[in-house]
Design a protein around this motif. Structure first.
Motif, mmCIF file in Angstrom:
data_model
loop_
_atom_site.group_PDB
_atom_site.id
_atom_site.type_symbol
_atom_site.label_atom_id
_atom_site.label_comp_id
_atom_site.label_asym_id
_atom_site.label_seq_id
_atom_site.Cartn_x
_atom_site.Cartn_y
_atom_site.Cartn_z
ATOM 1 N N PRO A 31 0.816 -1.227 0.000
ATOM 2 C CA PRO A 31 0.000 0.000 0.000
ATOM 3 C C PRO A 31 0.841 1.266 0.000
ATOM 4 N N ALA A 32 2.087 1.140 0.443
ATOM 5 C CA ALA A 32 3.029 2.264 0.470
ATOM 6 C C ALA A 32 4.434 1.674 0.580
ATOM 7 N N PRO A 33 5.485 2.448 0.276
ATOM 8 C CA PRO A 33 6.847 1.921 0.434
ATOM 9 C C PRO A 33 7.073 1.377 1.837
ATOM 10 N N ALA A 34 7.851 0.306 1.905
ATOM 11 C CA ALA A 34 8.050 -0.404 3.172
ATOM 12 C C ALA A 34 8.844 0.441 4.165
ATOM 13 N N LYS A 35 8.361 0.485 5.387
ATOM 14 C CA LYS A 35 9.058 1.167 6.481
ATOM 15 C C LYS A 35 9.496 0.192 7.569
ATOM 16 N N ARG A 36 8.957 -1.025 7.518
ATOM 17 C CA ARG A 36 9.300 -2.073 8.490
ATOM 18 C C ARG A 36 9.650 -3.337 7.697
ATOM 19 N N ILE A 37 10.925 -3.682 7.686
ATOM 20 C CA ILE A 37 11.416 -4.765 6.834
ATOM 21 C C ILE A 37 12.028 -5.870 7.684
ATOM 22 N N VAL A 38 11.705 -7.101 7.343
ATOM 23 C CA VAL A 38 12.399 -8.266 7.882
ATOM 24 C C VAL A 38 13.347 -8.780 6.802
ATOM 25 N N LEU A 39 14.644 -8.874 7.135
ATOM 26 C CA LEU A 39 15.630 -9.464 6.234
ATOM 27 C C LEU A 39 15.801 -10.924 6.623
ATOM 28 N N ALA A 40 15.361 -11.822 5.758
ATOM 29 C CA ALA A 40 15.494 -13.242 6.088
ATOM 30 C C ALA A 40 16.962 -13.627 6.247
ATOM 31 N N GLU A 41 17.839 -12.981 5.469
ATOM 32 C CA GLU A 41 19.282 -13.186 5.608
ATOM 33 C C GLU A 41 19.917 -11.843 5.949
ATOM 34 N N SER A 42 20.517 -11.787 7.127
ATOM 35 C CA SER A 42 21.018 -10.501 7.624
ATOM 36 C C SER A 42 22.175 -9.964 6.800
ATOM 37 N N ARG A 43 22.873 -10.814 6.057
ATOM 38 C CA ARG A 43 23.995 -10.314 5.249
ATOM 39 C C ARG A 43 23.534 -9.327 4.188
ATOM 40 N N HIS A 44 22.243 -9.355 3.882
ATOM 41 C CA HIS A 44 21.760 -8.436 2.857
ATOM 42 C C HIS A 44 21.492 -7.037 3.395
ATOM 43 N N ILE A 45 21.948 -6.793 4.625
ATOM 44 C CA ILE A 45 22.030 -5.401 5.064
ATOM 45 C C ILE A 45 23.046 -4.672 4.192
ATOM 46 N N MET A 58 9.119 -18.297 10.927
ATOM 47 C CA MET A 58 8.112 -17.482 10.242
ATOM 48 C C MET A 58 7.211 -16.777 11.257
ATOM 49 N N GLU A 59 6.944 -17.451 12.396
ATOM 50 C CA GLU A 59 6.108 -16.848 13.420
ATOM 51 C C GLU A 59 6.764 -15.586 13.985
ATOM 52 N N ALA A 60 8.083 -15.652 14.188
ATOM 53 C CA ALA A 60 8.794 -14.475 14.696
ATOM 54 C C ALA A 60 8.815 -13.359 13.660
ATOM 55 N N ALA A 61 8.910 -13.733 12.388
ATOM 56 C CA ALA A 61 8.861 -12.730 11.329
ATOM 57 C C ALA A 61 7.517 -12.017 11.337
ATOM 58 N N ILE A 62 6.447 -12.771 11.494
ATOM 59 C CA ILE A 62 5.110 -12.182 11.533
ATOM 60 C C ILE A 62 4.942 -11.297 12.765
ATOM 61 N N ALA A 63 5.482 -11.753 13.895
ATOM 62 C CA ALA A 63 5.353 -11.010 15.152
ATOM 63 C C ALA A 63 6.050 -9.656 15.084
ATOM 64 N N ALA A 64 7.021 -9.510 14.193
ATOM 65 C CA ALA A 64 7.728 -8.231 14.038
ATOM 66 C C ALA A 64 6.873 -7.190 13.320
ATOM 67 N N LYS A 65 5.708 -7.589 12.834
ATOM 68 C CA LYS A 65 4.763 -6.708 12.148
ATOM 69 C C LYS A 65 5.417 -5.944 10.985
ATOM 70 N N PRO A 66 6.012 -6.674 10.056
ATOM 71 C CA PRO A 66 6.691 -5.998 8.941
ATOM 72 C C PRO A 66 5.726 -5.567 7.846
ATOM 73 N N ASP A 67 6.151 -4.569 7.097
ATOM 74 C CA ASP A 67 5.475 -4.227 5.845
ATOM 75 C C ASP A 67 5.933 -5.160 4.730
ATOM 76 N N LEU A 68 7.140 -5.749 4.913
ATOM 77 C CA LEU A 68 7.754 -6.531 3.846
ATOM 78 C C LEU A 68 8.788 -7.483 4.437
ATOM 79 N N VAL A 69 8.833 -8.711 3.910
ATOM 80 C CA VAL A 69 9.901 -9.664 4.215
ATOM 81 C C VAL A 69 10.691 -9.887 2.931
ATOM 82 N N VAL A 70 12.017 -9.780 3.020
ATOM 83 C CA VAL A 70 12.876 -9.959 1.852
ATOM 84 C C VAL A 70 13.617 -11.286 1.975
#
Length: 380
Positions: free
Chosen positions: A54-68, A123-135
């Motif tokens: 609905p809008a650009p992501a402001k809350r992102i979950v990085l499935a792999e942290s190296r992609h910071i 996946m449950e923890a990813a959902i609990a983080a309330k992200p706009d997007l998971v990468v």
């Protein structure tokens, strides 16, 4: 009996006010709807999935942290939007993790939600983080549990810097630029990346020989010889003007070659890939590593009797390179250095270290300083 509203009557005035209020409200609703429509973002990810935010992501979950490191090419404050991430960077590249924390101390407080490679990602923890997007990335198999994200209406996308990096890096970066509202930064990086890749291709095309390469993945352990098969590292070596031995015999991305086979093939060049905590006694390259230490570690590897008899090593045609170049957009620097290793005359005026410095200054939000490659002939 109908009552006529005369001009100037109280009832007429009330009607006009109500009508005005109604029109203003309708206009506001229309404007809000148009604004929401204009702020929504629709992309096609690297699995050809259509995803709309609905809008650009402001809350992102990085499935792999190296992609910071990938987000850090787009945003001067890449951690500001990360609400949770995997544990791969912390586990496999502690030196890069330390460089990140030195620049952004808040990295230590971002919730960790497991590692896809070890099967601990939640996946449950990813959902609990309330992200706009998971990468997610196309590094390994498609992760289990995506249906949980679907059921929770959590959008997710796949980028690709591993399976088909030569064709998917640009669309992956362009997609991330749109999803994070950093399109200008994405296009600037793409132009820089493409300029260097085009120059490599132009020079390699003029070369009449393609040296055979034995790419040695994480040497230093007891077993020999793991390498890359079709795709990823073999593709990078091909772009750099060489041919990896693993392409001939391995159908999978990573596999093991028999040492006797490697010796019998007499590769023209030996290339070690390291810098990962997977091999504690392996090639020491990466952030915070001195040139003297990286050279020492390579010499220790090739002094092993099983490798020392390779003609490439006897002829000082060997080198080592940082593995973490090769699952993110920074790979073009590694390719530029490999091209210089394999075709030193054609790339004599090319300085990959200078390219890296420019990347640090112009794009990377946490500059990486250290020794990221080393050669047996002393040409850094």
């Amino acid at each position: 009996m109908m009552m006529l509203l005369r001009a100037g009557s109280p009832a007429r005035g009330t009607f006009n006010v109500l009508l005005m209020v109604f029109l203003l409200a309708a206009c506001a609703l229309f404007t809000t709807a148009r604004a929401a429509e204009n702020s929504s973002v629709t992309v096609t990810d690297m699995l050809n999935r259509t995803v709309t935010l609905p809008a650009p992501a402001k809350r992102i979950v990085l499935a792999e942290s190296r992609h910071i490191m990938t987000l850090a090419l787009l945003d001067n404050d890449p951690l500001s939007s990360v609400v949770a991430w995997g544990t791969d960077l912390q586990r496999y590249s502690p030196a890069t993790w330390q460089a990140l924390k030195q620049r952004f101390p808040q990295a230590a407080s971002i919730p960790e939600i497991g590692d896809l490679n070890s099967g601990t990602f939640s996946m449950e923890a990813a959902i609990a983080a309330k992200p706009d997007l998971v990468v997610f990335t196309l590094y390994g198999p498609i992760p289990d549990g995506l249906s949980k994200l679907d059921a929770a209406h959590v959008p997710y996308v796949f980028v690709d810097f591993f399976r088909h990096p030569l064709t998917k890096t640009v669309p992956s970066m362009r997609m991330l630029g749109r999803l994070t509202d950093h399109e200008k930064q994405a296009e600037a990086f793409i132009a820089f990346y493409q300029q260097h890749m085009d120059e490599i291709a132009k020079r390699v095309a003029k070369e009449t020989t393609r040296p055979t390469v034995f790419f040695h993945l994480n040497p230093g352990g007891e077993e020999c010889c793991f390498t890359s098969g079709k795709g990823n590292m073999s593709d990078f070596i091909a772009v750099a003007g060489g041919e990896n031995l693993g392409v001939k015999t391995l159908n999978q991305a990573i596999g093991k070659l028999n040492l006797e086979y490697v010796l019998a093939q007499k590769p023209d060049f030996y290339l070690a890939g390291g810098g990962s905590s997977v091999s504690r006694q392996g090639l020491n390259v990466g952030p915070g590593v001195s040139t003297a230490e990286s050279a020492r570690s390579l010499k220790a590897i090739v002094s092993n009797p099983s490798l020392a008899s390779l003609s490439a090593i006897r002829n000082h045609q060997g080198a080592g390179i940082w593995l973490f170049f090769f699952d993110n957009p920074l790979f073009f620097i590694g390719v530029e250095e490999m091209a210089k290793m394999l075709h030193p005359a054609a790339f004599a005026d090319i300085d990959p270290a200078k390219t890296f410095d420019e990347l640090n200054q112009r794009f990377l939000a946490f500059p990486l300083q250290g020794s990221f490659w080393t050669t047996l002939n002393g040409q850094e």
